[in-house]
Motif scaffolding. Structure first.
Motif, mmCIF file in Angstrom:
data_model
loop_
_atom_site.group_PDB
_atom_site.id
_atom_site.type_symbol
_atom_site.label_atom_id
_atom_site.label_comp_id
_atom_site.label_asym_id
_atom_site.label_seq_id
_atom_site.Cartn_x
_atom_site.Cartn_y
_atom_site.Cartn_z
ATOM 1 N N UNK A 44 0.829 -1.205 0.000
ATOM 2 C CA UNK A 44 0.000 0.000 0.000
ATOM 3 C C UNK A 44 0.865 1.257 0.000
ATOM 4 N N UNK A 45 1.912 1.270 0.823
ATOM 5 C CA UNK A 45 2.791 2.440 0.887
ATOM 6 C C UNK A 45 3.510 2.659 -0.444
ATOM 7 N N UNK A 46 3.936 1.569 -1.085
ATOM 8 C CA UNK A 46 4.587 1.702 -2.393
ATOM 9 C C UNK A 46 3.638 2.309 -3.418
ATOM 10 N N UNK A 47 2.384 1.914 -3.384
ATOM 11 C CA UNK A 47 1.408 2.435 -4.337
ATOM 12 C C UNK A 47 1.147 3.927 -4.106
ATOM 13 N N UNK A 48 1.116 4.336 -2.844
ATOM 14 C CA UNK A 48 0.923 5.758 -2.549
ATOM 15 C C UNK A 48 2.096 6.569 -3.084
ATOM 16 N N UNK A 49 3.312 6.105 -2.835
ATOM 17 C CA UNK A 49 4.497 6.827 -3.319
ATOM 18 C C UNK A 49 4.507 6.910 -4.840
ATOM 19 N N UNK A 50 4.156 5.791 -5.492
ATOM 20 C CA UNK A 50 4.162 5.782 -6.958
ATOM 21 C C UNK A 50 3.097 6.708 -7.529
ATOM 22 N N UNK A 51 1.936 6.778 -6.879
ATOM 23 C CA UNK A 51 0.831 7.585 -7.402
ATOM 24 C C UNK A 51 1.032 9.074 -7.146
ATOM 25 N N UNK A 52 1.600 9.421 -6.004
ATOM 26 C CA UNK A 52 1.652 10.825 -5.588
ATOM 27 C C UNK A 52 3.053 11.421 -5.563
ATOM 28 N N UNK A 53 4.073 10.569 -5.468
ATOM 29 C CA UNK A 53 5.414 11.096 -5.262
ATOM 30 C C UNK A 53 5.556 11.774 -3.910
ATOM 31 N N UNK A 54 4.763 11.332 -2.941
ATOM 32 C CA UNK A 54 4.755 11.923 -1.602
ATOM 33 C C UNK A 54 5.120 10.859 -0.574
#
Length: 378
Positions: free
Chosen positions: A148-158
């Motif tokens: 889940x954390x990897x997907x957030x980083x990939x989607x937002x760059x945050x």
């Protein structure tokens, strides 16, 4: 929506106050004008209970991850902006922590505009991070799993970090490994290979639950069947009858759905306890959880050392969450009745497989989400 988000918010508030801080929980739906929040809640409840296919369509349109553009929740969320900013000013808040995706859209929008001057840390309570959890204006996302954390980083760059679920510490209390087994029930061709409750606790509260179980299924392992706070699920009567016919005691949580509870209470060998206020004790008195949403009840079960089996999940984020939860190695996801019975037979029996599953569930809890949120600069 439901009680899972409220439960997480209440636990974060409790932790903050225990640490000497001030905290307040606010329902973003109540901040919306013109009764919109009440209408949204009522519409969602009706869809999930009576026509879940409709919610599945809403999920596909607004929430499902993927490259295709979809409508954003920000235009709706921003209607609550003025009231949230006023609350931040009144309380002199140092951080805002959304635990619901509409609130995350609101804080992200306000942070991106520069209207919200304090950081926002989103606590994502779902195993499947749908697109409405994501807004680049938020400072941090706190997630259940590495995926889940990897997907957030990939989607937002945050920034995104993994903390695991937010659960009251009372759920972790229980007997040490190696508690003597209760007497086994008489063997039959359809009875499970397990003692009455391999997760049983010596606490007075759990013992009281086991005494309550006896008239419904003497000597049978109690299997909790969760229908969430709103009592929503597919073919719950059939599931309850199946479990009772194969040597289990189904304990069905109907939430606040009194109609469902009355209907199931007439099924022989099925217990419907109504609204439960001592969930830690109930979980420790049971042998497994049959779950349909991968929500707060599921992670509470993991904390209590209870194996979880996902079965007949609700459409939309329920189905996505059940699949993701199983992919994380902390639950089973079964497609049919035979799979359900097989999983329960394996996971309710004391032994290495159950112990590995319990350990995997406990390993999900990594860090304190509140501590991560309050460390944000600003």
């Amino acid at each position: 929506m439901g009680s899972g988000h409220d439960t997480v918010a209440a636990e974060l508030v409790r932790r903050a106050r225990a640490a000497g801080k001030e905290a307040r929980a606010v329902d973003v739906l109540e901040l919306l004008p013109w009764g919109l929040g009440t209408g949204l809640r009522g519409g969602y409840q009706a869809a999930v209970r009576h026509c879940p296919w409709l919610y599945g369509g809403v999920y596909d349109l607004f929430l499902r991850p993927g490259p295709r553009p979809r409508p954003s929740g920000t235009p709706l969320a921003r209607l609550a902006g003025d009231r949230l900013l006023e609350l931040v000013r009144q309380t002199r808040a140092d951080v805002v922590v959304p635990v619901f995706h509409l609130a995350a859209q609101l804080t992200g929008h306000l942070r991106a505009r520069g209207a919200l001057r304090v950081p926002s840390a989103v606590v994502v309570v779902d195993f499947a991070v749908h697109r409405q959890w994501l807004h680049p204006g938020n400072d941090l996302h706190l997630c259940l799993t590495d995926r889940a954390a990897d997907e957030v980083r990939a989607a937002l760059g945050r920034p995104a970090r993994v903390t695991g679920p937010v659960v009251d510490p009372a759920f972790f209390a229980g007997p040490a490994p190696g508690t003597p087994e209760p007497t086994r029930p008489p063997e039959s061709s359809g009875s499970p290979r397990s003692p009455r409750s391999p997760n049983s606790s010596d606490s007075p509260e759990s013992a009281e639950w086991r005494r309550r179980f006896e008239p419904y299924g003497p000597g049978r392992p109690a299997v909790l069947v969760s229908a969430g706070a709103w009592g929503a699920g597919a073919r719950l009567h059939r599931t309850a009858r199946l479990l009772a016919a194969h040597g289990y005691l189904p304990v069905v949580l109907c939430g606040r759905n009194d109609r469902l509870r009355r209907a199931l209470s007439g099924v022989p060998g099925v217990l419907t306890p109504g609204w439960v206020t001592d969930m830690p004790a109930l979980l420790r008195a049971c042998a497994a959880l049959v779950d349909n949403a991968a929500g707060q009840t599921a992670v509470q079960a993991l904390a209590a050392g209870l194996p979880v089996v996902g079965y007949r999940p609700l459409p939309g984020h329920g189905a996505e969450g059940v699949r993701r939860m199983a992919a994380a190695g902390v639950s089973d996801h079964v497609p049919d009745e035979a799979g359900l019975l097989d999983s329960l037979a394996r996971l309710t029996a004391r032994g290495p497989e159950r112990a590995r599953r319990v350990a995997a569930g406990h390993a999900l809890f990594r860090a304190d989400a509140l501590a991560e949120a309050v460390r944000l600069p600003g």
